[in-house]
Scaffold this motif. Structure first.
Motif, PDB file in Angstrom:
ATOM      1  N   GLU A  25       0.860  -1.175   0.000  1.00  0.00           N
ATOM      2  CA  GLU A  25       0.000   0.000   0.000  1.00  0.00           C
ATOM      3  C   GLU A  25       0.905   1.235   0.000  1.00  0.00           C
ATOM      4  N   PRO A  26       0.905   2.027  -1.073  1.00  0.00           N
ATOM      5  CA  PRO A  26       1.845   3.148  -1.157  1.00  0.00           C
ATOM      6  C   PRO A  26       1.674   4.171  -0.034  1.00  0.00           C
ATOM      7  N   ALA A  27       0.455   4.332   0.472  1.00  0.00           N
ATOM      8  CA  ALA A  27       0.218   5.349   1.500  1.00  0.00           C
ATOM      9  C   ALA A  27       0.927   5.043   2.811  1.00  0.00           C
ATOM     10  N   THR A  28       1.157   3.728   3.072  1.00  0.00           N
ATOM     11  CA  THR A  28       1.754   3.349   4.363  1.00  0.00           C
ATOM     12  C   THR A  28       3.046   2.546   4.200  1.00  0.00           C
ATOM     13  N   GLY A  29       3.244   1.992   3.035  1.00  0.00           N
ATOM     14  CA  GLY A  29       4.400   1.123   2.826  1.00  0.00           C
ATOM     15  C   GLY A  29       4.173  -0.283   3.354  1.00  0.00           C
ATOM     16  N   ALA A  30       2.965  -0.558   3.874  1.00  0.00           N
ATOM     17  CA  ALA A  30       2.685  -1.883   4.447  1.00  0.00           C
ATOM     18  C   ALA A  30       2.201  -2.845   3.365  1.00  0.00           C
ATOM     19  N   VAL A  31       2.315  -4.160   3.669  1.00  0.00           N
ATOM     20  CA  VAL A  31       1.811  -5.164   2.723  1.00  0.00           C
ATOM     21  C   VAL A  31       0.279  -5.143   2.757  1.00  0.00           C
ATOM     22  N   LEU A  32      -0.303  -5.088   1.565  1.00  0.00           N
ATOM     23  CA  LEU A  32      -1.749  -4.943   1.434  1.00  0.00           C
ATOM     24  C   LEU A  32      -2.398  -6.256   1.000  1.00  0.00           C
ATOM     25  N   ALA A  33      -1.723  -6.975   0.141  1.00  0.00           N
ATOM     26  CA  ALA A  33      -2.314  -8.190  -0.428  1.00  0.00           C
ATOM     27  C   ALA A  33      -1.182  -9.072  -0.948  1.00  0.00           C
ATOM     28  N   ARG A  34      -1.559 -10.275  -1.381  1.00  0.00           N
ATOM     29  CA  ARG A  34      -0.581 -11.139  -2.057  1.00  0.00           C
ATOM     30  C   ARG A  34      -1.171 -11.582  -3.375  1.00  0.00           C
ATOM     31  N   LEU A  35      -0.316 -11.665  -4.375  1.00  0.00           N
ATOM     32  CA  LEU A  35      -0.848 -12.097  -5.670  1.00  0.00           C
ATOM     33  C   LEU A  35      -0.067 -13.303  -6.176  1.00  0.00           C
ATOM     34  N   PRO A  36      -0.704 -14.097  -7.043  1.00  0.00           N
ATOM     35  CA  PRO A  36      -0.040 -15.307  -7.541  1.00  0.00           C
ATOM     36  C   PRO A  36       1.199 -14.959  -8.362  1.00  0.00           C
ATOM     37  N   SER A 316      -8.047  11.374   2.385  1.00  0.00           N
ATOM     38  CA  SER A 316      -8.549  12.670   2.859  1.00  0.00           C
ATOM     39  C   SER A 316      -8.984  13.552   1.695  1.00  0.00           C
ATOM     40  N   PRO A 317     -10.156  14.171   1.806  1.00  0.00           N
ATOM     41  CA  PRO A 317     -10.590  15.075   0.732  1.00  0.00           C
ATOM     42  C   PRO A 317      -9.694  16.315   0.631  1.00  0.00           C
ATOM     43  N   ASP A 318      -8.858  16.557   1.639  1.00  0.00           N
ATOM     44  CA  ASP A 318      -7.966  17.725   1.609  1.00  0.00           C
ATOM     45  C   ASP A 318      -6.687  17.468   0.819  1.00  0.00           C
ATOM     46  N   SER A 319      -6.437  16.221   0.449  1.00  0.00           N
ATOM     47  CA  SER A 319      -5.162  15.920  -0.230  1.00  0.00           C
ATOM     48  C   SER A 319      -5.286  16.130  -1.728  1.00  0.00           C
ATOM     49  N   ASP A 320      -4.396  16.956  -2.275  1.00  0.00           N
ATOM     50  CA  ASP A 320      -4.345  17.121  -3.738  1.00  0.00           C
ATOM     51  C   ASP A 320      -3.502  16.014  -4.365  1.00  0.00           C
ATOM     52  N   LEU A 321      -2.452  15.625  -3.676  1.00  0.00           N
ATOM     53  CA  LEU A 321      -1.605  14.531  -4.158  1.00  0.00           C
ATOM     54  C   LEU A 321      -1.547  13.456  -3.086  1.00  0.00           C
ATOM     55  N   GLY A 322      -1.554  12.199  -3.509  1.00  0.00           N
ATOM     56  CA  GLY A 322      -1.355  11.091  -2.583  1.00  0.00           C
ATOM     57  C   GLY A 322       0.081  10.610  -2.676  1.00  0.00           C
ATOM     58  N   ALA A 323       0.252   9.283  -2.565  1.00  0.00           N
ATOM     59  CA  ALA A 323       1.591   8.695  -2.614  1.00  0.00           C
ATOM     60  C   ALA A 323       1.925   8.272  -4.042  1.00  0.00           C
ATOM     61  N   VAL A 324       3.217   8.223  -4.372  1.00  0.00           N
ATOM     62  CA  VAL A 324       3.604   7.607  -5.647  1.00  0.00           C
ATOM     63  C   VAL A 324       3.568   6.088  -5.462  1.00  0.00           C
ATOM     64  N   VAL A 325       3.612   5.359  -6.574  1.00  0.00           N
ATOM     65  CA  VAL A 325       3.112   3.983  -6.543  1.00  0.00           C
ATOM     66  C   VAL A 325       3.968   2.979  -5.772  1.00  0.00           C
ATOM     67  N   ARG A 353      11.381  14.220  -0.695  1.00  0.00           N
ATOM     68  CA  ARG A 353      10.364  13.285  -0.191  1.00  0.00           C
ATOM     69  C   ARG A 353       9.572  14.000   0.903  1.00  0.00           C
ATOM     70  N   VAL A 354       8.293  13.695   1.006  1.00  0.00           N
ATOM     71  CA  VAL A 354       7.486  14.256   2.093  1.00  0.00           C
ATOM     72  C   VAL A 354       7.286  13.148   3.123  1.00  0.00           C
ATOM     73  N   GLN A 355       7.670  13.451   4.351  1.00  0.00           N
ATOM     74  CA  GLN A 355       7.553  12.456   5.419  1.00  0.00           C
ATOM     75  C   GLN A 355       6.280  12.740   6.218  1.00  0.00           C
ATOM     76  N   LEU A 356       5.283  11.888   6.097  1.00  0.00           N
ATOM     77  CA  LEU A 356       4.055  12.088   6.867  1.00  0.00           C
ATOM     78  C   LEU A 356       4.183  11.378   8.221  1.00  0.00           C
ATOM     79  N   GLU A 357       3.175  11.568   9.052  1.00  0.00           N
ATOM     80  CA  GLU A 357       3.284  11.064  10.421  1.00  0.00           C
ATOM     81  C   GLU A 357       2.415   9.828  10.663  1.00  0.00           C
ATOM     82  N   SER A 361       3.759   7.156   7.999  1.00  0.00           N
ATOM     83  CA  SER A 361       5.185   7.518   8.018  1.00  0.00           C
ATOM     84  C   SER A 361       6.016   6.623   7.093  1.00  0.00           C
ATOM     85  N   GLY A 362       5.520   5.437   6.789  1.00  0.00           N
ATOM     86  CA  GLY A 362       6.266   4.558   5.869  1.00  0.00           C
ATOM     87  C   GLY A 362       5.860   4.739   4.415  1.00  0.00           C
TER      88      GLY A 362
END
Ligand code: NDP
Length: 480
Positions: A25-36, A316-325, A353-357, A361-362
């Motif tokens: 998941e680009p927003a957190t850097g955490a594992v989101l799913a697994r694919l074959p 968030s509806p306030d975000s113009d840009l999210g994370a890169v992929v 780089r923008v470091q969020l909290e 943060s990841g």
């Protein structure tokens, strides 16, 4: 954690290898799913299923196929919110963008081609008193569709919808980086009434699954969207097999701002054309060329607007840009910003780089970046960066603007800002790009030809062009 499965002959299943790849998941850097982690064995099974399904799918006729695709469009639309949330989570893009653009466009792709096929004509050429020729257009057979991560469901459906409407069966590979919405789509196919084997989705790595589709002797047509280097590799493998190829590749799109433009519109749209989807749209303008008379005024106003853009939580509806992929992609984009500095560029805003909290943060965030002071031939102005990074250059005449616009190996899209009608025609025709927007950006009519020149690709998608690509034309000449 979600489990992504292949769609094979109407059944959801893991890869033959039973190996898995993590999806992040680009927003957190955490594992989101697994694919074959599929390979050529899965591609072969998908091909066999598609080949078995061909006769039945063709026999359903245009109307039968159209109805299936219309039902599929409706099922996606009914599930729009869940699809949008999944796309945003998987790709890092703002949820608002997925809701407004990505998923509605996937719905529109199915609706458009479901109805376009009903109106797809055959031509006739009559030779007075001699013969009549008519053009028969039959489906090709089993076709391969390979799509990228930036607009995952949007571009995946842009390929499979015309392929299916035209009567082909499909072996498709979504990007391994963003497989989630293609998987969700696969769970709706049977409910839409699509016979098993008509659409087969094989997840996994490009060099394994994509390469196996490209090299498969039973798959005579490949529709690919992705990077120019991958496109060249596909062409290298497919050319000796005489496969039909549609290649939609990279870009380095110019935005030409003339001194007679509507400054307000040019500014606000150029902010969008630079940074929508974190700059990860093949149609984003990345080289902004401004007439020297208005250069300083445009630059200052542009930078001040870019500085106000908010990078943040994609939900968030306030975000113009999210994370890169991905982390890799973030590092690639940041390395280009370093390169720009080395080449003598001045970073006017962003550049880091923008470091969020907290939970974010990841995540992989980059500040929207504007650079000036670089010549047209430096690597920053020649190579595709595909992130929230644009450069500014000035010009003094129409001729110089055209020369700058045409000075890269790419030719996908261009934007022109002028209120002079004659200039807009002259400049638009002189630019070597497959798509030119005048006083607008990303206004898309799905009937128009879509594609690039030079290293931006071969062939055109959209409307009749896509239906022609996915059919084989045969001239039948009958003596009168
Ligand atoms: P890639 O070229 O890396 O990948 C595109 C697809 O091809 C992915 O599914 C990938 O698999 C697969 N692939 C990778 N290697 C091979 C191979 N050897 N044979 C067959 N398939 C392979 O592009 P990205 O995903 O990084 O997408 C970004 C690029 O796409 C940019 O250059 C952008 O400009 C371009 N693009 C062009 C558009 C256009 O219309 N012209 C529109 C949108 C994007 P995997 O990644 O899963 O391993």
């Amino acid at each position: 954690m979600d489990l992504i499965l292949n769609l094979m002959d109407g059944v959801s299943m893991p890869a033959v290898s039973n190996a898995w790849i993590d999806v992040y998941e680009p927003a957190t850097g955490a594992v989101l799913a697994r694919l074959p982690d599929s390979d050529e064995r899965d591609v072969e099974l998908a091909y066999l299923a598609a080949d078995r399904a061909l006769a039945g799918w063709k026999a359903m006729g245009r109307e039968g196929r159209s109805n299936v695709l219309l039902r599929l469009a409706q099922l996606i639309e009914d599930d729009l919110e869940a699809f949008a949330q999944l796309e945003s989570k998987d790709n890092g893009k703002p949820l608002a963008l997925a809701r407004k653009v990505d998923i509605p466009r996937a719905v529109a792709n199915f609706r458009f081609f479901a109805t376009a096929i009903l109106h797809f004509p055959s031509e006739a050429h009559v030779m007075d008193d001699v013969a009549v020729n008519w053009t028969d257009r039959q489906p090709i057979g089993v076709v391969g569709c390979i799509s990228p991560w930036n607009l995952p469901l949007y571009l995946f459906t842009w390929k499979i919808a015309p392929a299916l409407a035209a009567g082909n069966c499909v072996v498709a590979k979504p990007s391994e980086v963003t497989p989630c919405t293609a998987h969700r789509l696969s769970t709706l196919c049977a409910r839409a009434g699509m016979p098993s084997g008509v659409l087969n989705i094989v997840h996994g790595l490009g060099p394994k699954v994509g390469a196996a589709i490209t090299a498969h002797p039973g798959i005579p047509a490949i529709s690919f969207t992705g990077g120019t280097r991958t496109g060249a590799e596909i062409a290298r493998v497919a050319a000796p097999m005489f496969k039909k190829l549609s290649l939609e590749l990279g870009g380095k799109n110019p935005v030409l701002v003339f001194d007679d433009c509507d400054m307000e519109e040019a500014l606000s749209t150029t902010v969008r054309s630079s940074f929508t989807n974190q700059g990860q749209i093949c149609l984003c303008g990345s080289r902004i060329l401004v007439h020297e008379r208005i250069y300083a005024r445009f630059r200052d106003a542009f930078v001040s607007r870019v500085e106000q853009l908010r990078v943040g939580d994609p939900t968030s509806p306030d975000s113009d840009l999210g994370a890169v992929v991905s982390r890799d992609h973030m590092e690639k984009v940041l390395s280009y910003i370093d390169l720009a500095r080395t080449e003598g560029g001045k970073v006017l805003c962003g550049g880091t780089r923008v470091q969020l909290e907290g939970a974010l943060s990841g995540g992989w965030y980059i500040a929207p970046t504007v650079i000036e002071g670089l010549g047209p031939q430096c690597r920053t102005n020649q190579e595709e960066i595909f992130g929230p990074v644009v450069t500014l250059q000035s010009f003094t005449s129409d001729e110089e603007a055209i020369a700058l616009a045409n000075s890269t190996p790419y030719g996908l899209a261009a934007v022109i800002w002028t209120t002079d009608l004659k200039r807009s025609h002259r400049v638009a025709r002189a630019i070597n790009a497959g798509i030119v927007w005048v006083n607008c950006w990303m206004v898309r009519d799905l009937r128009t030809p879509f594609g690039g020149m030079k290293q931006s690709g071969v062939g055109r998608e959209g409307g009749v062009d896509a239906l022609r690509f996915f059919t084989e034309a045969k001239n039948i000449c009958i003596k009168l």
